[in-house]
Write a protein that holds these residues in place. Sequence first.
Motif, PDB file in Angstrom:
ATOM      1  N   TYR A  11      48.616   8.892  -5.829  1.00 14.68           N
ATOM      2  CA  TYR A  11      49.761   9.786  -5.980  1.00 14.68           C
ATOM      3  C   TYR A  11      50.995   9.069  -5.441  1.00 14.68           C
ATOM      4  O   TYR A  11      50.922   8.449  -4.381  1.00 14.68           O
ATOM      5  CB  TYR A  11      49.449  11.041  -5.163  1.00 14.68           C
ATOM      6  N   LEU A  12      52.093   9.150  -6.172  1.00 15.57           N
ATOM      7  CA  LEU A  12      53.336   8.516  -5.733  1.00 15.57           C
ATOM      8  C   LEU A  12      54.520   9.412  -6.076  1.00 15.57           C
ATOM      9  O   LEU A  12      54.653   9.858  -7.219  1.00 15.57           O
ATOM     10  CB  LEU A  12      53.514   7.157  -6.427  1.00 15.57           C
ATOM     11  N   HIS A  13      55.360   9.670  -5.102  1.00 10.23           N
ATOM     12  CA  HIS A  13      56.618  10.387  -5.367  1.00 10.23           C
ATOM     13  C   HIS A  13      57.639   9.322  -5.723  1.00 10.23           C
ATOM     14  O   HIS A  13      57.925   8.421  -4.940  1.00 10.23           O
ATOM     15  CB  HIS A  13      57.066  11.165  -4.134  1.00 10.23           C
ATOM     16  N   GLU A  14      58.210   9.419  -6.916  1.00 13.92           N
ATOM     17  CA  GLU A  14      59.143   8.399  -7.389  1.00 13.92           C
ATOM     18  C   GLU A  14      60.598   8.743  -7.118  1.00 13.92           C
ATOM     19  O   GLU A  14      61.469   7.925  -7.344  1.00 13.92           O
ATOM     20  CB  GLU A  14      58.950   8.171  -8.891  1.00 13.92           C
ATOM     21  N   GLY A  15      60.863   9.953  -6.678  1.00 13.88           N
ATOM     22  CA  GLY A  15      62.233  10.304  -6.341  1.00 13.88           C
ATOM     23  C   GLY A  15      62.672  11.615  -6.961  1.00 13.88           C
ATOM     24  O   GLY A  15      61.907  12.309  -7.623  1.00 13.88           O
ATOM     25  N   ARG A  16      63.930  11.892  -6.729  1.00 11.54           N
ATOM     26  CA  ARG A  16      64.531  13.148  -7.172  1.00 11.54           C
ATOM     27  C   ARG A  16      65.804  12.827  -7.932  1.00 11.54           C
ATOM     28  O   ARG A  16      66.541  11.922  -7.576  1.00 11.54           O
ATOM     29  CB  ARG A  16      64.852  13.991  -5.946  1.00 11.54           C
TER      30      ARG A  16
ATOM     31  N   GLU B 170      73.746  18.755 -12.928  1.00 13.22           N
ATOM     32  CA  GLU B 170      74.386  20.070 -12.987  1.00 13.22           C
ATOM     33  C   GLU B 170      73.680  21.057 -12.061  1.00 13.22           C
ATOM     34  O   GLU B 170      73.680  20.868 -10.865  1.00 13.22           O
ATOM     35  CB  GLU B 170      74.466  20.560 -14.430  1.00 13.22           C
ATOM     36  N   ASP B 171      73.022  22.075 -12.598  1.00 10.56           N
ATOM     37  CA  ASP B 171      72.383  23.083 -11.758  1.00 10.56           C
ATOM     38  C   ASP B 171      70.861  22.924 -11.681  1.00 10.56           C
ATOM     39  O   ASP B 171      70.161  23.830 -11.255  1.00 10.56           O
ATOM     40  CB  ASP B 171      72.730  24.489 -12.257  1.00 10.56           C
ATOM     41  N   ALA B 172      70.349  21.758 -12.084  1.00  6.71           N
ATOM     42  CA  ALA B 172      68.903  21.524 -12.091  1.00  6.71           C
ATOM     43  C   ALA B 172      68.546  20.281 -11.270  1.00  6.71           C
ATOM     44  O   ALA B 172      69.368  19.395 -11.068  1.00  6.71           O
ATOM     45  CB  ALA B 172      68.396  21.361 -13.519  1.00  6.71           C
ATOM     46  N   THR B 173      67.314  20.257 -10.825  1.00  5.46           N
ATOM     47  CA  THR B 173      66.767  19.118 -10.093  1.00  5.46           C
ATOM     48  C   THR B 173      65.462  18.716 -10.769  1.00  5.46           C
ATOM     49  O   THR B 173      64.715  19.570 -11.236  1.00  5.46           O
ATOM     50  CB  THR B 173      66.496  19.497  -8.625  1.00  5.46           C
ATOM     51  N   ILE B 174      65.194  17.418 -10.805  1.00 10.68           N
ATOM     52  CA  ILE B 174      63.940  16.911 -11.371  1.00 10.68           C
ATOM     53  C   ILE B 174      63.240  16.092 -10.284  1.00 10.68           C
ATOM     54  O   ILE B 174      63.793  15.128  -9.760  1.00 10.68           O
ATOM     55  CB  ILE B 174      64.190  16.032 -12.608  1.00 10.68           C
ATOM     56  N   GLU B 175      62.021  16.517  -9.951  1.00 14.84           N
ATOM     57  CA  GLU B 175      61.178  15.742  -9.040  1.00 14.84           C
ATOM     58  C   GLU B 175      60.256  14.895  -9.908  1.00 14.84           C
ATOM     59  O   GLU B 175      59.664  15.391 -10.873  1.00 14.84           O
ATOM     60  CB  GLU B 175      60.356  16.654  -8.132  1.00 14.84           C
ATOM     61  N   LYS B 176      60.135  13.602  -9.552  1.00 13.32           N
ATOM     62  CA  LYS B 176      59.373  12.660 -10.377  1.00 13.32           C
ATOM     63  C   LYS B 176      58.181  12.106  -9.590  1.00 13.32           C
ATOM     64  O   LYS B 176      58.346  11.661  -8.455  1.00 13.32           O
ATOM     65  CB  LYS B 176      60.286  11.525 -10.830  1.00 13.32           C
ATOM     66  N   PHE B 177      57.015  12.159 -10.237  1.00 14.83           N
ATOM     67  CA  PHE B 177      55.778  11.694  -9.616  1.00 14.83           C
ATOM     68  C   PHE B 177      55.010  10.811 -10.587  1.00 14.83           C
ATOM     69  O   PHE B 177      55.152  10.935 -11.797  1.00 14.83           O
ATOM     70  CB  PHE B 177      54.878  12.891  -9.249  1.00 14.83           C
ATOM     71  N   LYS B 178      54.176   9.952 -10.008  1.00 14.16           N
ATOM     72  CA  LYS B 178      53.219   9.181 -10.811  1.00 14.16           C
ATOM     73  C   LYS B 178      51.853   9.383 -10.177  1.00 14.16           C
ATOM     74  O   LYS B 178      51.665   9.124  -8.993  1.00 14.16           O
ATOM     75  CB  LYS B 178      53.561   7.695 -10.839  1.00 14.16           C
ATOM     76  N   LEU B 179      50.929   9.882 -10.983  1.00 10.35           N
ATOM     77  CA  LEU B 179      49.566  10.082 -10.528  1.00 10.35           C
ATOM     78  C   LEU B 179      48.663   9.113 -11.269  1.00 10.35           C
ATOM     79  O   LEU B 179      48.883   8.839 -12.445  1.00 10.35           O
ATOM     80  CB  LEU B 179      49.116  11.522 -10.787  1.00 10.35           C
ATOM     81  N   TRP B 180      47.670   8.582 -10.567  1.00  5.44           N
ATOM     82  CA  TRP B 180      46.712   7.667 -11.180  1.00  5.44           C
ATOM     83  C   TRP B 180      45.393   8.407 -11.292  1.00  5.44           C
ATOM     84  O   TRP B 180      44.905   8.980 -10.320  1.00  5.44           O
ATOM     85  CB  TRP B 180      46.571   6.403 -10.332  1.00  5.44           C
ATOM     86  N   LEU B 181      44.842   8.426 -12.503  1.00  7.87           N
ATOM     87  CA  LEU B 181      43.635   9.193 -12.785  1.00  7.87           C
ATOM     88  C   LEU B 181      42.495   8.292 -13.217  1.00  7.87           C
ATOM     89  O   LEU B 181      42.717   7.215 -13.767  1.00  7.87           O
ATOM     90  CB  LEU B 181      43.903  10.208 -13.907  1.00  7.87           C
ATOM     91  N   LYS B 182      41.284   8.790 -12.987  1.00  3.66           N
ATOM     92  CA  LYS B 182      40.086   8.102 -13.452  1.00  3.66           C
ATOM     93  C   LYS B 182      39.219   9.134 -14.161  1.00  3.66           C
ATOM     94  O   LYS B 182      38.867  10.166 -13.597  1.00  3.66           O
ATOM     95  CB  LYS B 182      39.316   7.475 -12.294  1.00  3.66           C
TER      96      LYS B 182
END
Length: 109
Positions: free
Chosen positions: A57-62, A66-78
């Motif tokens: 799991y990695l948090h890539e940033g925010r 305007e009036d919205a926020t985007i949280e960005k993640f990268k998950l590694w799956l098997k």
Amino acid sequence: MRKTFIALGLFMTANSTLTHVPSIAHAEGEIPAYAKWGQLAVLETKSKYPDADIIDYLHEGRETKEDATIEKFKLWLKEGNKEFGVFVRIEFKTDTEEVVNIEFQETDR
């Protein structure tokens, strides 16, 4: 005089050690601002890929716009013998934290 310097040295050592320990304990207990969104990213990814295990799991940033926020993640799956990444983008209204959109994008890197 020698006893005074020894006592002063012991006092300074004990004082610096005692004041340093609580700050470490406090720093370990802090929860990052993105933790709530990370939990949602994991839950939604598990829902979308029920047969896969999330192994990283990695948090890539925010990102704010305007009036919205985007949280960005990268998950590694098997899943079986296959490993792959999934970028998860959670867009929400900044003032109410109402989720607007969740996007998934698979990657082999």
